[in-house]
Motif scaffolding. Structure first.
Motif, short mmCIF file in Angstrom:
data_model
loop_
_atom_site.label_atom_id
_atom_site.label_comp_id
_atom_site.label_asym_id
_atom_site.label_seq_id
_atom_site.Cartn_x
_atom_site.Cartn_y
_atom_site.Cartn_z
N ILE A 326 10.00 6.58 -6.20
CA ILE A 326 10.04 5.36 -6.23
C ILE A 326 9.49 4.45 -5.19
O ILE A 326 9.75 3.28 -4.87
N LYS A 327 8.98 5.38 -4.24
CA LYS A 327 8.69 4.77 -3.05
C LYS A 327 7.67 3.62 -2.98
O LYS A 327 7.87 2.60 -2.32
N THR A 328 6.78 3.79 -4.04
CA THR A 328 5.87 2.51 -4.05
C THR A 328 6.40 1.22 -4.33
O THR A 328 6.30 0.26 -3.82
N TRP A 329 7.36 1.50 -5.48
CA TRP A 329 8.14 0.22 -5.58
C TRP A 329 9.10 -0.13 -4.78
O TRP A 329 9.17 -1.64 -4.55
N ILE A 330 9.59 0.86 -3.92
CA ILE A 330 10.66 0.40 -3.10
C ILE A 330 9.92 -0.44 -1.66
O ILE A 330 10.43 -1.42 -1.22
N ILE A 331 8.55 0.02 -1.52
CA ILE A 331 7.81 -0.58 -0.43
C ILE A 331 7.56 -2.14 -0.90
O ILE A 331 7.76 -2.99 -0.01
N ARG A 332 7.02 -2.44 -2.14
CA ARG A 332 6.85 -3.82 -2.73
C ARG A 332 7.91 -4.47 -2.47
O ARG A 332 7.90 -5.57 -2.34
N LEU A 333 9.13 -3.89 -3.08
CA LEU A 333 10.47 -4.71 -2.94
C LEU A 333 11.00 -4.95 -1.66
O LEU A 333 11.21 -6.16 -1.42
N VAL A 334 10.89 -3.97 -0.82
CA VAL A 334 11.65 -4.21 0.73
C VAL A 334 10.77 -5.14 1.42
O VAL A 334 11.04 -5.94 2.15
N TYR A 335 9.43 -4.80 1.53
CA TYR A 335 8.40 -5.28 2.25
C TYR A 335 7.25 -6.05 1.56
O TYR A 335 7.75 -7.20 1.03
N SER A 336 6.27 -5.55 1.40
CA SER A 336 5.08 -6.44 0.65
C SER A 336 4.03 -5.42 0.41
O SER A 336 3.97 -4.28 0.92
N PRO A 337 3.03 -5.60 -0.57
CA PRO A 337 2.24 -4.71 -0.85
C PRO A 337 1.22 -4.42 0.46
O PRO A 337 0.64 -3.03 0.39
N SER A 338 1.20 -5.22 1.42
CA SER A 338 0.48 -4.78 2.61
C SER A 338 1.00 -3.59 3.19
O SER A 338 0.36 -3.17 4.33
N PHE A 339 2.36 -3.21 3.11
CA PHE A 339 3.16 -2.04 3.74
C PHE A 339 2.77 -0.77 2.83
O PHE A 339 3.28 0.13 3.32
N LEU A 340 1.95 -0.85 2.05
CA LEU A 340 1.78 0.38 1.17
C LEU A 340 1.15 1.53 1.79
O LEU A 340 1.23 2.62 1.54
N ASP A 341 0.28 1.26 3.10
CA ASP A 341 -0.16 2.13 3.55
C ASP A 341 0.88 3.23 4.39
O ASP A 341 0.70 4.21 5.05
N MET A 342 2.30 2.77 4.62
CA MET A 342 3.11 3.39 5.06
C MET A 342 3.68 4.64 4.00
O MET A 342 4.73 5.66 4.56
#
Length: 430
Positions: A326-342
Motif C-alpha cells: 500500500i506504499k502508494t497510498w501511504i506516500i499520498r497520505l503521509v506526504y503528497s503526490p510529489s513524493f511518489l518518486d520515493m
C-alpha cells in the motif's frame, strides 16, 4: 475471538506491554504523520533533506550530553528499585552529572555555532541562530531523557508512555504554528524547541514528591555509581555520535550524485521508517532491556529472545509486507503526490528494518551485560558496512543505493550476532 485475545494479552506480559505501548506509539504516529504532512506541503523534498541534517546533528549532540548512559540508567534503576539508598545515589549522580555535562556542551556549542553551521548544512543560508537555541535547550532535554530512563527502569512504563504522548501532542501543535508561519526556519525551530518541552511535562507528573527531590539535591555525586555507568557511556556514545554523522555523509553523497530532492525522498523514507520502528524500539527499551538486565542465565536470555521472535517479530514482518503493497497510498497520505518518486526505495528499506529489529533484540544483551568491546566491535563493523556500501550503491544506483546499503548492513549484522551468541541461543540450556 475477542475474549481469547484479551486472555492472551493478560497472560503474556510481552503482549500486555506491547498493547499498551501500541497506544502510546499510536499517538506518536499520528503526531508524526501530521508533522510530515506539514513539511511535505510547505517545504517539499528539499526541506525534508535539510531537516534530516538537523535531526542527525541533534541526535549526536543529545547523546553526548547524556554521556551515553541512558541504557545503563535503565539497567541500574531496574536493579536498585527495591534498594532506596542505592536508587537515590543513582538518581542524584545521573541527573547532576548529565546536567553538568550538557551545560558544558551547550556553552561550547553556543560559541562555535557559526562553524558548525557550515559543517552540518553546507548551505548559503545561515542557521546559526537555530544551533544557538538548541545549545540553550540541550541541558533541559538531557534532564528529561534521564528522568524518563529512571522511571522506565523502575518499571513504570505506563507513566513513560503517558509523558511521551503528551509531549508529542504538544510538539506537533508547536510545529504546526511555526511551520505555517515561518516555513523551513519555523520547522527547524520547532524541532529544537520540542526537545526541551518534554521536561516541563515530566516534572509536572513527578514533582508531587517534593521531599524526594530535596533529598536528591542534597545527595552527593557517587563516584562508584558513575563508574558503573561509564562503561555504558563508552558503548552507546560511539554509535550515538558516529551514526548520525554517517547518515549526514550519506545524505551529502546523495545530494552530490542525485540532487537535493532525491536526498529528501530518502529522508522521507527514513522518517516513515522511524514511525513503524517506534513499535519495536520502544518495546525493546521498555520491556526487553530490563528483562535481559535481570536475566542470570543463558536459558533466560534465550527464552526472552525467542519469545520476542515468536510473539512480536511475525506481526512486525506482516505489517511491513502490508506497508509495501500500500506504499502508494501511504506516500499520498503521509506526504503528497510529489513524493511518489520515493517508491523504489521501499523494498530494501523495509527488508533492512526487519533484519534490524531481529538483530537488535540480540544486540541488547551486550548492553544489558555490559559487554563493552564486543559492542564496540560489532558497531564499527555495522557502521563501516552501511557507510561504504551506501556510497558505492549511491554512485551506481542513485538515492536507492542508500537503502541497499541499509539492507546489506543489517543482514550481515544479524549473521554476526547469531554467530557470536550461538552457544547462548542454540547450545545446551544452563
Amino acid at each position: 475471538m475477542l475474549k481469547f485475545l484479551r486472555q492472551l494479552i493478560t497472560q503474556n506480559v510481552l503482549l500486555k506491554v506491547s498493547s499498551f505501548n501500541a497506544m502510546g506509539v499510536g499517538v506518536r504516529l499520528v503526531c508524526g504523520l501530521i508533522t510530515s504532512k506539514l513539511i511535505a506541503f510547505y517545504l517539499g523534498a528539499s526541506g525534508m533533506a535539510v531537516l534530516g541534517d538537523l535531526r542527525n546533528f541533534m541526535s549526536s549532540l543529545q547523546s553526548i550530553g547524556q554521556l551515553g548512559i541512558s541504557n545503563g540508567v535503565i539497567k541500574y534503576s531496574a536493579e536498585f528499585k527495591t534498594d532506596k539508598t542505592r536508587l537515590q545515589k543513582l538518581i542524584s549522580t545521573v541527573l547532576k552529572v548529565g546536567f553538568l555535562a550538557s551545560v558544558f556542551l551547550g556553552v561550547l556549542l553556543f560559541f562555535t555555532a557559526s562553524v558548525i553551521n557550515t559543517q552540518v548544512f553546507n548551505a548559503e543560508i545561515n542557521y546559526t541562530t537555530i544551533i544557538k537555541v538548541f545549545a540553550v535547550v540541550l541541558p533541559f532535554f538531557t534532564l528529561n531523557v534521564l528522568m524518563l530512563n529512571i522511571i522506565n527502569g523502575i518499571g513504570n512504563y505506563k507513566k513513560v508512555i503517558l509523558i511521551n504522548s503528551i509531549t508529542n501532542v504538544s510538539g506537533v501543535a508547536l510545529s504546526a504554528i511555526l511551520i505555517v508561519n515561518y516555513q523551513l526556519y519555523g520547522a527547524m525551530l520547532a524541532v529544537v524547541l520540542s526537545a526541551g518541552i518534554g521536561l516541563l511535562i515530566t516534572l509536572s507528573t513527578v514533582f508531587k514528591n517534593r521531599s524526594l527531590f530535596r533529598e536528591l539535591l542534597q545527595e552527593q555525586i557517587d563516584g562508584s555509581m558513575f563508574k558503573r555507568l561509564a562503561s555504558y557511556g563508552g558503548m552507546t556514545l560511539f554509535s550515538a555520535i558516529v551514526s548520525p554523522w554517517v547518515y549526514i555523509a550519506i545524505r551529502q553523497k546523495i545530494i552530490a550524485v542525485d540532487g537535493l530532492a532525491n536526498a529528501g525522498y530518502w529522508d522521507a523514507m527514513l522518517r516513515l521508517s522511524d514511525y513503524y520502528l517506534m513499535f519495536a524500539t520502544t518495546l525493546l527499551t521498555l520491556y526487553i532491556l530490563p528483562k535481559l538486565s535481570a536475566a542470570t542465565s543463558k536459558k533466560e536470555f534465550r527464552t526472552e529472545v525467542f519469545r520476542f521472535y515468536k510473539t512480536f517479530l511475525p506481526l512486525f514482518g506482516g505489517g511491513l509486507i502490508v506497508l509495501y503493497f500500500i506504499k502508494t497510498w501511504i506516500i499520498r497520505l503521509v506526504y503528497s503526490p510529489s513524493f511518489l518518486d520515493m517508491q523504489p526505495i521501499f523494498i530494501c528499506q523495509l527488508a533492512g528494518d526487519f533484519f534490524r529489529v531481529a538483530s537488535l533484540v540480540i544486540a541488547y544483551q551486550m548492553l544489558a551485560k555490559n559487554k563493552f568491546w564486543l559492542f564496540i566491535g560489532t558497531q564499527v563493523l555495522s557502521l563501516s558496512i552501511i557507510y561504504f556500501s551506501s556510497l558505492f550503491f549511491i554512485q551506481n544506483y542513485g538515492f536507492v543505493g542508500a537503502a541497499m546499503g541499509h539492507l546489506l548492513s543489517y543482514v550481515l549484522y544479524l549473521l554476526v550476532l547469531l554467530f557470536i551468541f550461538r552457544n547462548a541461543l542454540f547450545g545446551k540450556s544452563c
